[in-house]
Scaffold this motif. Sequence first.
Motif, short mmCIF file in Angstrom:
data_model
loop_
_atom_site.label_atom_id
_atom_site.label_comp_id
_atom_site.label_asym_id
_atom_site.label_seq_id
_atom_site.Cartn_x
_atom_site.Cartn_y
_atom_site.Cartn_z
N LYS A 79 0.83 -1.21 0.00
CA LYS A 79 0.00 0.00 0.00
C LYS A 79 0.87 1.26 0.00
N ASN A 106 3.72 1.74 -1.33
CA ASN A 106 4.24 1.98 -2.67
C ASN A 106 3.17 2.58 -3.58
N LEU A 107 1.94 2.06 -3.49
CA LEU A 107 0.84 2.60 -4.29
C LEU A 107 0.57 4.05 -3.92
N ALA A 157 0.94 7.12 -6.46
CA ALA A 157 -0.21 7.97 -6.73
C ALA A 157 0.11 9.43 -6.40
N TRP A 214 -1.98 1.96 -14.80
CA TRP A 214 -2.00 1.04 -13.66
C TRP A 214 -2.78 -0.21 -14.02
N MET A 262 -3.98 -2.90 -9.21
CA MET A 262 -3.45 -1.73 -8.52
C MET A 262 -4.55 -0.69 -8.31
N ARG A 263 -5.36 -0.48 -9.35
CA ARG A 263 -6.48 0.47 -9.22
C ARG A 263 -7.43 0.03 -8.12
N GLU A 297 -6.79 -1.76 -5.48
CA GLU A 297 -6.17 -1.58 -4.17
C GLU A 297 -6.20 -0.13 -3.71
N ILE A 298 -5.94 0.81 -4.62
CA ILE A 298 -5.94 2.23 -4.21
C ILE A 298 -7.36 2.70 -3.93
#
Length: 70
Positions: free
Chosen positions: A3, A5-6, A10, A38, A42-43, A45-46
């Motif tokens: 998280k 890193n994301l 972002a 992404w 990944m999308r 998760e964010i």
Amino acid sequence: MEKSNLIKMANDIGSFFKSEPDRALAIQGVEQHIRNFWEPRMRKEIIEYLEKGGTELMDIVAEAVKKLVK
């Protein structure tokens, strides 16, 4: 992916678009970049991070991530 890193990735995107004087265009730029570059995972998760109350995203990034849900 981690998280942290994301969030960093972002916010790095947000830092690039922050210089755009038109806030709506800056948000749109962040959203489009995340959509285009992404992975869906990944999308997801964010989006989940923000929906669960995550607070470490820049304002324009948080607004862009909200638009990814639609």
